[in-house]
Design a protein around this motif. Structure first.
Motif, short mmCIF file in Angstrom:
data_model
loop_
_atom_site.label_atom_id
_atom_site.label_comp_id
_atom_site.label_asym_id
_atom_site.label_seq_id
_atom_site.Cartn_x
_atom_site.Cartn_y
_atom_site.Cartn_z
N ARG A 322 -2.83 101.57 80.60
CA ARG A 322 -3.58 100.67 81.47
C ARG A 322 -4.28 99.58 80.68
NH1 ARG A 322 -4.11 101.97 86.52
NH2 ARG A 322 -6.18 101.05 86.82
N ALA A 323 -4.79 99.95 79.53
CA ALA A 323 -5.49 98.96 78.70
C ALA A 323 -4.54 97.89 78.18
CB ALA A 323 -6.18 99.66 77.53
N ASP A 324 -3.26 98.23 78.06
CA ASP A 324 -2.28 97.29 77.52
C ASP A 324 -1.74 96.31 78.56
OD1 ASP A 324 -2.53 98.44 75.05
OD2 ASP A 324 -0.77 99.73 75.25
N VAL A 325 -2.11 96.50 79.83
CA VAL A 325 -1.65 95.59 80.88
C VAL A 325 -2.46 94.29 80.81
CG1 VAL A 325 -1.47 95.23 83.37
CG2 VAL A 325 -0.90 97.46 82.38
N PRO A 330 -9.90 93.42 82.78
CA PRO A 330 -9.00 94.52 82.40
C PRO A 330 -9.00 95.64 83.43
CG PRO A 330 -10.39 93.83 80.56
CD PRO A 330 -10.93 93.15 81.77
N LEU A 331 -7.89 96.34 83.51
CA LEU A 331 -7.82 97.49 84.40
C LEU A 331 -8.81 98.55 83.95
CD1 LEU A 331 -3.95 97.94 84.81
CD2 LEU A 331 -5.54 96.80 86.38
N GLN A 332 -9.48 99.13 84.90
CA GLN A 332 -10.41 100.20 84.57
C GLN A 332 -9.66 101.49 84.28
OE1 GLN A 332 -13.88 99.83 84.26
NE2 GLN A 332 -13.09 97.72 84.26
N PRO A 333 -10.11 102.27 83.32
CA PRO A 333 -9.45 103.55 83.04
C PRO A 333 -9.63 104.52 84.19
CG PRO A 333 -11.48 103.37 81.78
CD PRO A 333 -11.27 102.04 82.43
N TRP A 334 -8.63 105.38 84.39
CA TRP A 334 -8.82 106.48 85.32
C TRP A 334 -9.76 107.49 84.68
CZ3 TRP A 334 -7.06 104.73 89.59
CH2 TRP A 334 -5.79 104.15 89.74
N VAL A 335 -10.59 108.11 85.49
CA VAL A 335 -11.56 109.09 84.99
C VAL A 335 -11.18 110.47 85.55
CG1 VAL A 335 -13.96 109.81 84.92
CG2 VAL A 335 -13.38 107.36 84.82
N ALA A 336 -11.00 111.43 84.67
CA ALA A 336 -10.69 112.80 85.07
C ALA A 336 -11.70 113.75 84.45
CB ALA A 336 -9.27 113.17 84.64
#
Length: 416
Positions: A322-325, A330-336
């Motif tokens: 996602r960070a490379d898009v 920037p796209l936010q990271p998914w949180v798990a």
């Protein structure tokens, strides 16, 4: 004077004798024909399968380039999916016959180092992978129905052959595409060690695409684009899909669509006429479709980590993708916070990365069969919210055309 000197008479020479195809001058055309057959099969399966998987939603049209009425709620009747079955089987048949022909006329040394043979094996691998990911069963040359694992095993073998011969021929693109294809097939075979081994050798930026052509022949257009290009079709839409809201929120360039104030071609049983918001991933008649990519390989590695219980490590891989898009912001990271949430994000990210590439239906099927944790978005599976039949189909059945011509495949109900 120039026109007077030219003859515009066309003579049809009739069928080409089979022996003429043994001429090396014909080999490149034969291999290109196999690739064309695979592209046509992918065109149909990716489009209709994408509708059933709710990568797009039916927009109303059920005629030419539309989505049949019985398929709109996610059913794949054996008497309405003949084109999907026939084109997919034809692609693998042409690949099989081409390789057999080359083996019969080439010397062993020539066969084992020919770039054309490597390409033929690559098409064979993709053709069997298409069957293995999207069909319920496989039938080989008029035989009985066999488990779909047979198609997957044949795809694995074809990709292995393509790798070996491409390496000998010095074609690194075919070799890498075959390695990525084999990694994907090994996922469906449950060989995660082999899948990760292959995936790890494919760089992030690698992409192998299936071309389509804007040459005035609709059969060679990208069908996903042409069926919703308003020329004159508006057969599907991102309305009521998870990708509509996701793109609105993130502007992720992997899932683009276009707003309009128009509606689809006709009314659909669930909802009447619906908003026509066409996908823009495939935005031209000649838009290619990805067959393999390094980014898919990273998702294979992430899923393997999840299967080993290493969900935090899997999330690191997913969020790096996602960070490379390239998008601002920037796209936010998914949180798990646990393994189940990580599985949910893997399933979502794989849908985003492989959107409208003919891969989602197979993923939904294997995850369901494997009982994997994690949730799909309700707009992908909830019968009410997604306008789906509660018993949605996740694979294409053996078609009526096969039953009518193959005595080894009985008609439902015992007919013949």
């Amino acid at each position: 004077a120039w026109l007077a000197a030219c003859s515009f008479e066309v003579t049809n020479p009739g069928p080409v004798q089979d022996e003429f195809l043994n001429d090396p001058a014909a080999f490149e055309a034969i291999v290109n024909g196999v690739g064309r057959a695979y592209a046509e099969a992918l065109n149909y399966v990716a489009y209709t399968g994408g509708s059933v998987a709710r990568e797009v939603h039916p927009g109303g049209s059920s005629g030419n380039f539309g989505i049949a009425v019985r398929i709109q709620p996610g059913k794949l009747p054996y008497d309405e999916t003949g084109t999907h079955w026939n084109t997919a089987v034809q692609a693998r048949w042409q690949a099989d016959r081409t390789i057999t022909r080359f083996d019969s006329v080439m010397s062993d040394a020539e066969f084992s180092s020919s770039e054309l043979v490597a390409q033929a094996y690559l098409w064979q691998g993709y053709a069997y992978r298409l069957l293995g990911e999207n069909m319920c069963e496989v039938v080989i040359d008029g035989g009985s129905a066999e488990p779909i694992s047979v198609a997957r095993e044949r795809a694995e073998a074809a990709f292995a052959n393509a790798m070996t011969i491409a390496a000998a021929a010095g074609n690194s693109d075919i070799e890498m595409a075959a390695r990525a294809g084999r990694a994907a097939v090994r996922v469906f075979l449950g060989d995660w060690t082999g899948a990760v081994s292959d995936a790890g050798l494919v760089p992030d930026g690698f992409v192998y695409q299936i071309p389509y052509f804007d040459i005035g022949d609709q059969t060679q257009y990208n069908r996903i684009h042409w069926s919703t290009a308003e020329r004159p079709f508006k057969a599907h839409t991102v309305w009521n899909t998870v990708y509509k809201e996701y793109y609105e929120t993130t502007a992720d360039p992997r899932t683009p669509w276009m707003w309009t104030d128009l509606v689809g071609d006709g009314a659909i049983a669930c909802c009447g006429q619906v908003s026509w918001w066409p996908q823009q991933k495939h935005d031209q008649n000649d838009s290619p479709i990805n067959a393999s990519s390094g980014r898919e390989m990273r998702l294979i590695e992430a899923e393997a980590q999840l299967r080993d219980g290493l969900w935090a490590e899997a999330m690191t891989i997913i969020n790096q993708l996602r960070a490379d898009v390239a998008v601002t912001p920037p796209l936010q990271p998914w949180v798990a916070t646990n393994e189940t949430e990580a599985w949910t994000h893997l399933k979502r990210e794989r849908g985003i990365e492989l959107w409208l590439e003919g891969r989602r239906l197979g993923d939904l099927r294997r995850w369901e069969e494997g009982g994997t944790p994690g949730n799909l978005d309700p707009l992908e599976e909830d019968p009410v919210l997604a306008n789906l039949d509660p018993d949605r189909d996740l694979c294409f059945p053996i078609a009526l055309s096969e039953m009518e011509t193959n005595p080894n495949i009985p008609l439902p109900g015992g007919g013949s």
